[in-house]
Design a protein around this motif. Structure first.
Motif, PDB file in Angstrom:
ATOM      1  N   ASP A  64      19.615  28.326  94.090  1.00 32.92           N
ATOM      2  CA  ASP A  64      19.828  29.328  93.039  1.00 32.92           C
ATOM      3  C   ASP A  64      19.791  28.664  91.668  1.00 32.92           C
ATOM      4  O   ASP A  64      20.557  27.735  91.411  1.00 32.92           O
ATOM      5  CB  ASP A  64      21.194  30.006  93.192  1.00 32.92           C
ATOM      6  CG  ASP A  64      21.389  30.681  94.539  1.00 32.92           C
ATOM      7  OD1 ASP A  64      20.412  30.784  95.292  1.00 32.92           O
ATOM      8  OD2 ASP A  64      22.525  31.090  94.822  1.00 32.92           O
ATOM      9  N   LEU A  65      18.937  29.159  90.789  1.00 33.59           N
ATOM     10  CA  LEU A  65      18.862  28.583  89.446  1.00 33.59           C
ATOM     11  C   LEU A  65      18.679  29.670  88.402  1.00 33.59           C
ATOM     12  O   LEU A  65      18.222  30.771  88.697  1.00 33.59           O
ATOM     13  CB  LEU A  65      17.718  27.560  89.352  1.00 33.59           C
ATOM     14  CG  LEU A  65      16.263  28.062  89.438  1.00 33.59           C
ATOM     15  CD1 LEU A  65      15.729  28.576  88.101  1.00 33.59           C
ATOM     16  CD2 LEU A  65      15.350  26.949  89.949  1.00 33.59           C
ATOM     17  N   VAL A  66      19.040  29.311  87.179  1.00 36.01           N
ATOM     18  CA  VAL A  66      18.725  30.121  86.015  1.00 36.01           C
ATOM     19  C   VAL A  66      18.096  29.187  84.995  1.00 36.01           C
ATOM     20  O   VAL A  66      18.475  28.013  84.896  1.00 36.01           O
ATOM     21  CB  VAL A  66      19.986  30.818  85.444  1.00 36.01           C
ATOM     22  CG1 VAL A  66      20.999  29.811  84.927  1.00 36.01           C
ATOM     23  CG2 VAL A  66      19.617  31.813  84.359  1.00 36.01           C
ATOM     24  N   SER A  73       1.007  31.711  83.732  1.00 34.02           N
ATOM     25  CA  SER A  73      -0.221  32.478  83.569  1.00 34.02           C
ATOM     26  C   SER A  73      -0.004  33.932  83.958  1.00 34.02           C
ATOM     27  O   SER A  73      -0.959  34.700  84.050  1.00 34.02           O
ATOM     28  CB  SER A  73      -1.337  31.866  84.433  1.00 34.02           C
ATOM     29  OG  SER A  73      -0.977  31.918  85.821  1.00 34.02           O
ATOM     30  N   GLN A  74       1.261  34.290  84.188  1.00 38.06           N
ATOM     31  CA  GLN A  74       1.597  35.625  84.658  1.00 38.06           C
ATOM     32  C   GLN A  74       2.038  36.507  83.483  1.00 38.06           C
ATOM     33  O   GLN A  74       2.933  36.119  82.726  1.00 38.06           O
ATOM     34  CB  GLN A  74       2.726  35.559  85.684  1.00 38.06           C
ATOM     35  CG  GLN A  74       2.468  34.616  86.837  1.00 38.06           C
ATOM     36  CD  GLN A  74       1.276  35.069  87.663  1.00 38.06           C
ATOM     37  OE1 GLN A  74       1.095  36.257  87.912  1.00 38.06           O
ATOM     38  NE2 GLN A  74       0.470  34.110  88.090  1.00 38.06           N
ATOM     39  N   PRO A  75       1.445  37.696  83.342  1.00 41.27           N
ATOM     40  CA  PRO A  75       1.826  38.555  82.204  1.00 41.27           C
ATOM     41  C   PRO A  75       3.272  39.021  82.252  1.00 41.27           C
ATOM     42  O   PRO A  75       3.861  39.328  81.210  1.00 41.27           O
ATOM     43  CB  PRO A  75       0.860  39.737  82.317  1.00 41.27           C
ATOM     44  CG  PRO A  75       0.374  39.717  83.741  1.00 41.27           C
ATOM     45  CD  PRO A  75       0.366  38.292  84.149  1.00 41.27           C
ATOM     46  N   ASP A  76       3.869  39.061  83.443  1.00 41.15           N
ATOM     47  CA  ASP A  76       5.254  39.518  83.555  1.00 41.15           C
ATOM     48  C   ASP A  76       6.263  38.452  83.133  1.00 41.15           C
ATOM     49  O   ASP A  76       7.442  38.755  82.956  1.00 41.15           O
ATOM     50  CB  ASP A  76       5.559  39.939  84.997  1.00 41.15           C
ATOM     51  CG  ASP A  76       4.834  41.215  85.389  1.00 41.15           C
ATOM     52  OD1 ASP A  76       4.422  41.966  84.484  1.00 41.15           O
ATOM     53  OD2 ASP A  76       4.662  41.446  86.604  1.00 41.15           O
ATOM     54  N   PHE A  77       5.820  37.211  82.994  1.00 42.26           N
ATOM     55  CA  PHE A  77       6.723  36.121  82.629  1.00 42.26           C
ATOM     56  C   PHE A  77       6.118  35.351  81.458  1.00 42.26           C
ATOM     57  O   PHE A  77       5.105  34.667  81.604  1.00 42.26           O
ATOM     58  CB  PHE A  77       6.957  35.191  83.823  1.00 42.26           C
ATOM     59  CG  PHE A  77       7.672  35.860  84.963  1.00 42.26           C
ATOM     60  CD1 PHE A  77       9.042  36.093  84.918  1.00 42.26           C
ATOM     61  CD2 PHE A  77       6.957  36.282  86.080  1.00 42.26           C
ATOM     62  CE1 PHE A  77       9.694  36.729  85.967  1.00 42.26           C
ATOM     63  CE2 PHE A  77       7.606  36.916  87.136  1.00 42.26           C
ATOM     64  CZ  PHE A  77       8.974  37.135  87.077  1.00 42.26           C
ATOM     65  N   GLN A  78       6.758  35.490  80.299  1.00 45.42           N
ATOM     66  CA  GLN A  78       6.281  34.866  79.079  1.00 45.42           C
ATOM     67  C   GLN A  78       7.105  33.622  78.757  1.00 45.42           C
ATOM     68  O   GLN A  78       8.287  33.534  79.122  1.00 45.42           O
ATOM     69  CB  GLN A  78       6.373  35.860  77.913  1.00 45.42           C
ATOM     70  CG  GLN A  78       5.570  37.134  78.118  1.00 45.42           C
ATOM     71  CD  GLN A  78       4.077  36.878  78.170  1.00 45.42           C
ATOM     72  OE1 GLN A  78       3.551  36.108  77.347  1.00 45.42           O
ATOM     73  NE2 GLN A  78       3.373  37.498  79.109  1.00 45.42           N
ATOM     74  N   ILE A  79       6.494  32.675  78.063  1.00 42.31           N
ATOM     75  CA  ILE A  79       7.214  31.473  77.649  1.00 42.31           C
ATOM     76  C   ILE A  79       8.435  31.868  76.817  1.00 42.31           C
ATOM     77  O   ILE A  79       8.336  32.695  75.902  1.00 42.31           O
ATOM     78  CB  ILE A  79       6.283  30.537  76.860  1.00 42.31           C
ATOM     79  CG1 ILE A  79       5.191  29.996  77.784  1.00 42.31           C
ATOM     80  CG2 ILE A  79       7.068  29.386  76.227  1.00 42.31           C
ATOM     81  CD1 ILE A  79       4.137  29.177  77.079  1.00 42.31           C
ATOM     82  N   GLY A  80       9.574  31.306  77.177  1.00 43.68           N
ATOM     83  CA  GLY A  80      10.827  31.634  76.494  1.00 43.68           C
ATOM     84  C   GLY A  80      11.688  32.639  77.232  1.00 43.68           C
ATOM     85  O   GLY A  80      12.879  32.785  76.915  1.00 43.68           O
ATOM     86  N   ASP A  81      11.129  33.342  78.223  1.00 42.96           N
ATOM     87  CA  ASP A  81      11.924  34.293  79.001  1.00 42.96           C
ATOM     88  C   ASP A  81      13.003  33.553  79.796  1.00 42.96           C
ATOM     89  O   ASP A  81      12.743  32.509  80.391  1.00 42.96           O
ATOM     90  CB  ASP A  81      11.044  35.063  79.999  1.00 42.96           C
ATOM     91  CG  ASP A  81      10.161  36.100  79.345  1.00 42.96           C
ATOM     92  OD1 ASP A  81      10.299  36.330  78.138  1.00 42.96           O
ATOM     93  OD2 ASP A  81       9.307  36.668  80.062  1.00 42.96           O
ATOM     94  N   GLN A  82      14.207  34.133  79.829  1.00 45.59           N
ATOM     95  CA  GLN A  82      15.239  33.628  80.727  1.00 45.59           C
ATOM     96  C   GLN A  82      15.073  34.307  82.089  1.00 45.59           C
ATOM     97  O   GLN A  82      14.903  35.527  82.168  1.00 45.59           O
ATOM     98  CB  GLN A  82      16.644  33.891  80.171  1.00 45.59           C
ATOM     99  CG  GLN A  82      17.018  32.962  79.036  1.00 45.59           C
ATOM    100  CD  GLN A  82      18.505  32.995  78.723  1.00 45.59           C
ATOM    101  OE1 GLN A  82      19.278  33.731  79.332  1.00 45.59           O
ATOM    102  NE2 GLN A  82      18.908  32.194  77.747  1.00 45.59           N
TER     103      GLN A  82
END
Length: 322
Positions: A64-66, A73-82
């Motif tokens: 388990d991590l945060v 390269s995935q549109p649902d996950f952008q750089i900086g998203d937690q």
């Protein structure tokens, strides 16, 4: 990069910090810079070899991590998203206790706005267990009754809150010092697990659609006797004596059921549905009441040892990279 690894199965002493190659994002994974990793009992089972599963090389501990997205390269996950995940470190996937982890996109979920990452990562293992048990294993419904034994523990508290929100009548067993907390979370009736609670429940004319023992300390026959016609006992741990003797005729004539659940066997869809439910609960301020003890990667072996010693069932260890 630094990671907590183990070369061979064994005691907590096999855990060590090592320099390993930093992973890269692929078309199927997102690279996450780890902020914190929770330590769970199941991590000790994997490390000791008690839970048989395929492991990536090197064997990085934890599931388990945060953290924060640093390559995608995935549109649902952008750089900086937690983001968070709760299913790394088994079935051939890299473990979580590293400075960077490449997480499969179908096992990665956003941290809701306004939710603190440390309480979230401390909660996700027990909370996911609770929501999958209620929704997929029990298929519990509004208006049913549920007995939670050992309800003041990490999973028990999550079960109370989620079942109460679903319109279920919740009854609990715990130490008297925890009664007020259980009632605050949604328990209708609290019983002392030290004091012949089954007789007290019978005297108070309680019967249940579902019973779950989070402690592994209650004989199966006692729980079956508390069920209504068609009732179900769910096991998420084995009774300590590992004995399953019970009146079989009563069991089948009452159309009762016994089911077991281990979150390591949950499907990707079950985990994703659980994550959606949990994120809604987290956003509402629910399930984030764990007693969190922040440690560091270097303390991983000590945390494993303390979990195995069972000295504090309520404390949740969360490891920071540094």
């Amino acid at each position: 990069m630094k990671a907590v690894i183990f070369d061979d199965f064994g005691s907590p002493d096999v855990l060590r910090i090592a320099d390993v190659q930093r992973p890269v994002a692929t078309t199927a994974t997102v690279l996450v810079k780890v902020m914190a990793v929770a330590v769970n009992h199941v991590d000790t089972f994997v490390r000791s070899g008690a839970f048989k599963t395929a492991l990536a090389a090197p064997h990085v501990a934890g599931r388990d991590l945060v953290g924060e997205v640093v390559a995608s390269s995935q549109p649902d996950f952008q750089i900086g998203d937690q983001v968070w995940t709760n299913s790394m470190g088994y079935e051939g996937r890299m473990g979580a206790t590293a400075e960077y982890v490449a997480v499969p996109t179908d096992r990665l979920y956003h941290v809701p706005d306004g939710v603190a990452p440390m309480p979230l990562v401390a909660a996700v293992h027990s909370a996911a267990t609770a929501t999958i048990v209620l929704n997929d294993v029990m298929e519990i419904r509004r208006g049913q009754t549920l007995l939670i034994e050992g309800a003041a523990g990490n999973v028990g508290r999550k079960l109370i809150q989620l079942a109460h929100q679903m319109g279920v009548t919740v009854v609990t067993t715990a130490s008297p010092r925890d009664f007020a907390r259980c009632q605050q979370l949604g328990s209708t009736g609290c019983y002392d697990y030290h004091a012949g609670f089954a007789d007290q429940l019978t005297t108070d004319q309680w019967t249940f659609d579902h019973v779950i023992d989070t402690s592994g300390r209650v004989p199966l026959a006692i729980n079956l006797a508390l069920l209504r016609l068609g009732g179900q006992v769910t096991l998420i741990t084995a009774p300590q004596d590992n004995q399953f003797e019970f009146p079989v005729r009563q069991f089948y004539m009452s159309q009762q059921r016994i089911t077991g659940f281990v979150i390591s066997h949950a499907t990707v869809d079950q985990l994703a549905q659980a994550a959606s439910r949990l994120n809604r609960a987290f956003s509402a301020g629910l399930l984030l009441d764990d007693q969190v003890s922040q440690r560091y990667f270097k303390d991983a072996a000590q945390c494993h040892a303390q979990l195995e010693a069972g000295t504090d069932h309520h404390q949740r260890f969360v490891l920071l990279p540094s």
